[in-house]
Design a protein around this motif. Sequence first.
Motif, PDB file in Angstrom:
ATOM      1  N   TYR A   1       0.852  -1.185   0.000  1.00  0.00           N
ATOM      2  CA  TYR A   1       0.000   0.000   0.000  1.00  0.00           C
ATOM      3  C   TYR A   1       0.887   1.233   0.000  1.00  0.00           C
ATOM      4  CZ  TYR A   1      -2.968   3.756   1.820  1.00  0.00           C
ATOM      5  OH  TYR A   1      -3.631   4.965   1.984  1.00  0.00           O
TER       6      TYR A   1
ATOM      7  N   GLU B   1       0.669   5.670  -0.170  1.00  0.00           N
ATOM      8  CA  GLU B   1      -0.091   6.912  -0.272  1.00  0.00           C
ATOM      9  C   GLU B   1       0.902   8.082  -0.272  1.00  0.00           C
ATOM     10  OE1 GLU B   1      -2.422   6.695   3.423  1.00  0.00           O
ATOM     11  OE2 GLU B   1      -1.039   8.105   4.343  1.00  0.00           O
TER      12      GLU B   1
ATOM     13  N   ARG C   1       0.814  12.308   0.283  1.00  0.00           N
ATOM     14  CA  ARG C   1       0.079  13.538   0.617  1.00  0.00           C
ATOM     15  C   ARG C   1       1.034  14.704   0.450  1.00  0.00           C
ATOM     16  NH1 ARG C   1      -0.156  15.331   5.599  1.00  0.00           N
ATOM     17  NH2 ARG C   1       0.161  13.208   6.312  1.00  0.00           N
TER      18      ARG C   1
ATOM     19  N   SER D   1      -3.694   7.521  -3.281  1.00  0.00           N
ATOM     20  CA  SER D   1      -3.257   6.248  -2.712  1.00  0.00           C
ATOM     21  C   SER D   1      -3.310   5.146  -3.763  1.00  0.00           C
ATOM     22  CB  SER D   1      -4.126   5.864  -1.517  1.00  0.00           C
ATOM     23  OG  SER D   1      -5.366   5.340  -1.968  1.00  0.00           O
TER      24      SER D   1
ATOM     25  N   GLU E   1      -6.298   9.622   5.008  1.00  0.00           N
ATOM     26  CA  GLU E   1      -6.095   8.325   4.345  1.00  0.00           C
ATOM     27  C   GLU E   1      -7.114   8.169   3.221  1.00  0.00           C
ATOM     28  OE1 GLU E   1      -6.585   5.474   7.596  1.00  0.00           O
ATOM     29  OE2 GLU E   1      -4.428   5.121   7.574  1.00  0.00           O
TER      30      GLU E   1
END
Lengths: 435, 454
Positions: free
Chosen positions: B16, B18, B20, B151, B289
Amino acid sequence: MQNSISEKAGKTAPLCIEKAKKMNARSSRIVFYQTEDIDCSFEKGRLKTTGTKQNLYYRVEVIVNNKKGVAFGNNINDIEKITDRSIALAKIGSSVHFETFPEPLPVKEIKMYSDDTANLKRETLIDACRKYSETLKNHDPELFIIARAGRSESEKLIFTDTLVKEEIHDSVWMLDGYVQKTNNTDMLFAGYNRAWCELNEYFDIDHISQKTIDLLKMSRHLAEQEKGKTKAVLTPQIFKMMLYGFFLGINGRNVVKGDSPLKGRLGEKIFSKNLTVTDNPHIDFSTGACPVSNEGVPTRIIPLIEKGILKNFLYDLDTAGISGTEPTGHNGCSPHNPVIVPGEKIIKELIKEMDNGIYIDGLIGFGQSNIINGDFSCNLGLGFKIQNGEITGRIKNAMISGNIYDILKNNLILSKDTEPTIHSPFAIVEGINIS
Amino acid sequence: MKDLLFNAIKKSKADYTEIRFETEESNMLSYRGPELEDVAFNKFDGGIVRTCVKGGWGLSVFDSIDSLDYQVRESSNCAELVGNEKTELAHIKPEEKIIKADLKNDFRGVNLDSKIKLIKDYNNLLLKSAPFIETSSIVYSEKFRTVFFASSDGSYYMEERPYISISFRALARNGSLIQKAYDGVASSKDYNVVLNLEDKIETISKRASALLKAPSCNGGKHTVILDQPLAGVFAHEAFGHLSEADFLYENEKMKKLMHIGREMGTKELNIVDDGSIKNLIGTQTYDDEGTPTNKTYLIKDGVLAGHLHSRETAFKMNAQPTGNARAGGRTYEPIVRMTNTYIENGTLGFNELIKDIDNGIYACDNIGGMTEFEMFTFSAGYGYRIENGEIGELVRDITLMGNVFETLHSIDGFGNDLKICESPGSCGKYGQGAIVTFGSPHLRMRNIKIGGKQ
């Protein structure tokens, strides 16, 4: 550092300062602060997170027609725009009470950087946390264990129109371990932490583990504490924290702006004769070490309290200008590195000589009172009862209150042993109210 | 930006990933005493890559968006060192959205000179509104933050998060005795909230002066009426943090202790966290998230009804993600945080709450609070004695403490005047500040301990 800003800053900062001069700036400065960190955290005995951080931060301050404009940024490509903004803000900015940032002066060489710390490997930090977790788990398998470790390398570059460049390089490691013991609704939190610039004997996870275990052993039984005024043993960390109100009081800005209760009291005996506190930013490898302020003023060792007598307030350039005194080289007028002179006996001996009292290792909500007046009122986070010179159990559901200018004035005893990384001994005080 | 983020994520080998990235511009103006103290501008960009490999998390914090590929590699390398289980995150439906700020009176359209004049006038009023006022502090702050998130699950959003606040502090002095009074407002919507605050300014000036003569509140157990801001902080400290599932999900004893269905307080007690309430400063459309925010009952009818979750804690506790994973800024990873937390309305008017109190304290406003879960503390700005059902003399130095497993049961009166407070300041956790609101109606509580001399 992997990505030093020194070269780029060295090219851009003088150009920006020159631009400000052309726009009639009387004086200006640019301070760059670049850090590179690695860290890790363990929870429940397993490595949970590890990371890397790289950040830049800079401040441009310009004085035009006796007013200052300040702008901050973190992208070096924006520095010219940030400088323009600073110049524009100076037209409407706050008044300045000094002429220019100072000419270069001799600066004491202080060791703040250690190759060993800067090269501390992630695996070493992870191993330290793992060891803490395993040691505490062996002590008590029911504990919930958290451990964190990190190291940081930073470079600070100060440019002014008179100071071509001052470069300060430092490195810091940090170890932090704590546990939570939950027994139905009863929750106990205990732990210890340390930070230092040099990788030396202080980098000792066994010490942190042992301190935690000592607190757990002391907490085995619960004890009832009578309400009312009591004697209290303050750990080095709690004692230092208690002095926070005093550090606000000697902050020169608070003095000149009228906030400080210590205004007009230099030379007065405000604490016990057993208390001597010096601001010493010249201790090699201390996390409070600082050779020169962010304004380019060399720092020095300054007595704050000498045998209970208030000796000095702390000033940056502007505040010194308002009060008509010399700047002391303190960013924001706050102390860099307060050092408390210890006493003559170790704390174990001193506790044996006590009748009854409490031992304070943790507080909840300290500082959320009228702290600048010296008042405090908060929960006892981790505290113990002392009876006939022995620690007899943990106290729960209790609050303490008082005023530091009262409790540190009379019958203050300081221990010989200290927590060396924060330059603070244990303290025994009288007159803390427990309810 | 969307393509830039997703292109970098595609290169990640983690289970996973992500990213930002945030941009932020802000201004800060302050008066202290009679002089303008600070005028400052900030411009910051930067972000964080977070990756998960076999259940272990890696982080890489950066300033420059040009380094994204490197940051993704660095973060994955970190995560690979950590993980040796399975990456398990609660499922969320990937959404793509652009959320622009809907400002009623956009602070960016008001020039700095007007803002400086505004706080100058407030400052002058504060300094002259009462005797013994030694100094003042007025801080105006405005920030326009834009958050870009993407993500590997396919979620993407761009959200504009404006924020404006003004705080006032009056400091009164008599000899070496100093007393302070505070107030402030904040908004994510409307510059107008910082206008026409003269009444508030005069009130705090007079209060600081009056506190010089006010006696300290006696220590010991009291019947206490909490006003809405203080009761809101009480809810936040006493129970809000205990609801944050990252304190629970790895701790078997805490999970058992804080199980859904546990009786926590009286049947009238309902505590809510809701990050989706329109236009509040604690509100976000998505958490950090990518989970949509929503309303979560923490306590319903006195019984523990829910926790606040990130995707990881939700999976591990067999719950739905609640949209409470928030980061304190561009250099932080998201952790479980409150948003807008409040106690729901009761039925009693203020006079009904106090009429039967022979001897008590009406505690008002809040300086702050702190918790170690079981034990918590919160401090009032000021208070009044209650005698024979009437409000009496002003008192000061009111710090209250409680044990969450007892104190929630001690609430025996719920007012009908819920107020959610938007004020300057933030909630601290693991070194991160989060902008939150807290709210409550007036509450009556019995046998609450206040620190001080008996």
